[in-house]
Design an enzyme around this catalytic site. Structure first.
Site, short mmCIF file in Angstrom:
data_model
loop_
_atom_site.label_atom_id
_atom_site.label_comp_id
_atom_site.label_asym_id
_atom_site.label_seq_id
_atom_site.Cartn_x
_atom_site.Cartn_y
_atom_site.Cartn_z
N GLY A 94 0.80 -1.21 0.00
CA GLY A 94 0.00 0.00 0.00
C GLY A 94 0.84 1.26 0.00
O GLY A 94 1.99 1.28 -0.42
N ASP A 139 -4.98 -8.76 -7.26
CA ASP A 139 -4.65 -8.62 -5.84
C ASP A 139 -3.57 -7.57 -5.68
O ASP A 139 -2.46 -7.71 -6.21
CB ASP A 139 -4.18 -9.95 -5.25
CG ASP A 139 -5.27 -11.01 -5.24
OD1 ASP A 139 -6.43 -10.64 -5.02
OD2 ASP A 139 -4.94 -12.19 -5.47
N LEU A 140 -3.85 -6.51 -4.95
CA LEU A 140 -2.94 -5.37 -4.85
C LEU A 140 -1.57 -5.78 -4.31
O LEU A 140 -1.47 -6.38 -3.23
CB LEU A 140 -3.56 -4.29 -3.94
CG LEU A 140 -2.72 -3.03 -3.73
CD1 LEU A 140 -2.55 -2.27 -5.05
CD2 LEU A 140 -3.37 -2.13 -2.68
N ASP A 141 -0.52 -5.46 -5.09
CA ASP A 141 0.88 -5.70 -4.69
C ASP A 141 1.15 -7.16 -4.34
O ASP A 141 2.01 -7.47 -3.51
CB ASP A 141 1.26 -4.82 -3.49
CG ASP A 141 1.23 -3.34 -3.82
OD1 ASP A 141 1.43 -3.00 -5.00
OD2 ASP A 141 1.00 -2.53 -2.91
N ALA A 142 0.41 -8.09 -4.97
CA ALA A 142 0.56 -9.50 -4.62
C ALA A 142 0.80 -10.39 -5.83
O ALA A 142 0.70 -11.61 -5.73
CB ALA A 142 -0.70 -9.98 -3.87
#
Length: 287
Positions: free
Chosen positions: A204, A229-232
């Site tokens: 984030g 999926d955020l930053d994943a």
């Protein structure tokens, strides 16, 4: 530069795969110039990258994909991608206001380090147009409203430009917007992001400030493929630098920026060289 074909594949590990693929190439007068393979014994999956000279290859290049599909795809439950080294990838760069990653990418491009074309730079701000002008690359701006009410329309326009420019992959060089599912699905595992932390730590916003508050002794940067999926997404490249109690959030940011541009460029290099295989949410990086 000699024309070569590059085959990246994975399938359940079983006897005879290397022999079959290399025999197919050599029987058709192909000279193998690179071969690397790996077996994930935990999951029983075989991975391989093989490249061969097309100078005397008997099968026309436009038929090679069909031959591999017919001979091996179903037989070995094989997933594969076929590339040709003389077909240059076309890279679009997305930016916002920070210039350090953009400068590094364009300097490498201008120096001839990469066999790649950059048909456009896309942004949500005018701030970095002067850099695009220095490198004579078209710069397109679509501002995004604070409430994101125009985001769908902006992304539709961007997608149209990407199609028009025949873009094959995207690099987010500190582009401070979340990419939507539509674009991610259009470029699966072909959108490369740089995140300013050593993922999965500090996802984030403002990870350096998070790291400062936590009192860590190492900060890092991570380049990964973008997923929903955020930053994943699958991680391509990471690196770290040591810090101390004397560092401030501001000094962490400065140290981190050096890491970010190096890590991002390493990831882009591997992608351009077609040396990355994604499987589940991991990457196999060939040497």
């Amino acid at each position: 530069m000699k024309s070569t074909a590059i085959l990246l594949l994975h399938c359940p590990d079983q006897q005879g795969i290397i022999s079959e693929v290399t025999k197919f190439i050599t029987d058709n007068k192909g000279n193998i110039v690179y071969l690397d393979q790996y077996v994930d014994r935990q999951d029983g999956v075989f991975f391989m990258r093989i490249e061969w000279d097309l100078a005397d290859f008997l099968i026309p290049r436009e038929k090679i994909h069909e031959y591999i599909t017919t001979l091996y795809a179903q037989r070995y439950d094989m997933t594969f991608n076929l590339y040709f080294n003389d077909v240059r990838p076309r890279m679009a760069i997305f930016v916002s206001k920070m210039s350090h990653c953009l400068y590094d990418l364009l300097a490498r491009y201008k120096a001839g380090e990469w066999e790649v074309d950059i048909p456009c730079i896309i942004s949500n701000h005018e701030d970095l147009r002067y850099i695009a002008d220095q490198f004579d690359i078209p710069y397109y701006v679509w501002p995004i409203d604070k409430d994101h009410s125009n985001k769908d329309a902006v992304e539709a326009a961007e997608m149209e430009l990407l199609r028009e420019k025949r873009v094959t992959f995207i690099v987010l060089a500190r582009y401070m917007q979340i990419i939507t599912e539509n674009m991610i699905n259009a470029y699966p595992h072909h959108i490369i992001n740089i995140h300013h932390s050593f993922l999965p730590a500090f996802i984030g916003a403002k990870p350096y400030h998070q790291a400062y508050k936590r009192g860590v002794k190492i900060i890092g940067a991570t380049s990964h493929y973008v997923t929903t999926d955020l930053d994943a997404g699958p991680i391509i490249e990471q690196d770290v630098v040591r810090i101390s109690h004397k560092d401030t959030p501001e000094s962490l940011v400065l140290k981190g920026r050096d890491l970010e541009k190096i890590v991002l460029s390493r990831a882009v290099t591997k992608h351009i060289q077609r040396k990355i295989l994604t499987y589940r949410n991991k990457t196999i990086i060939f040497s």
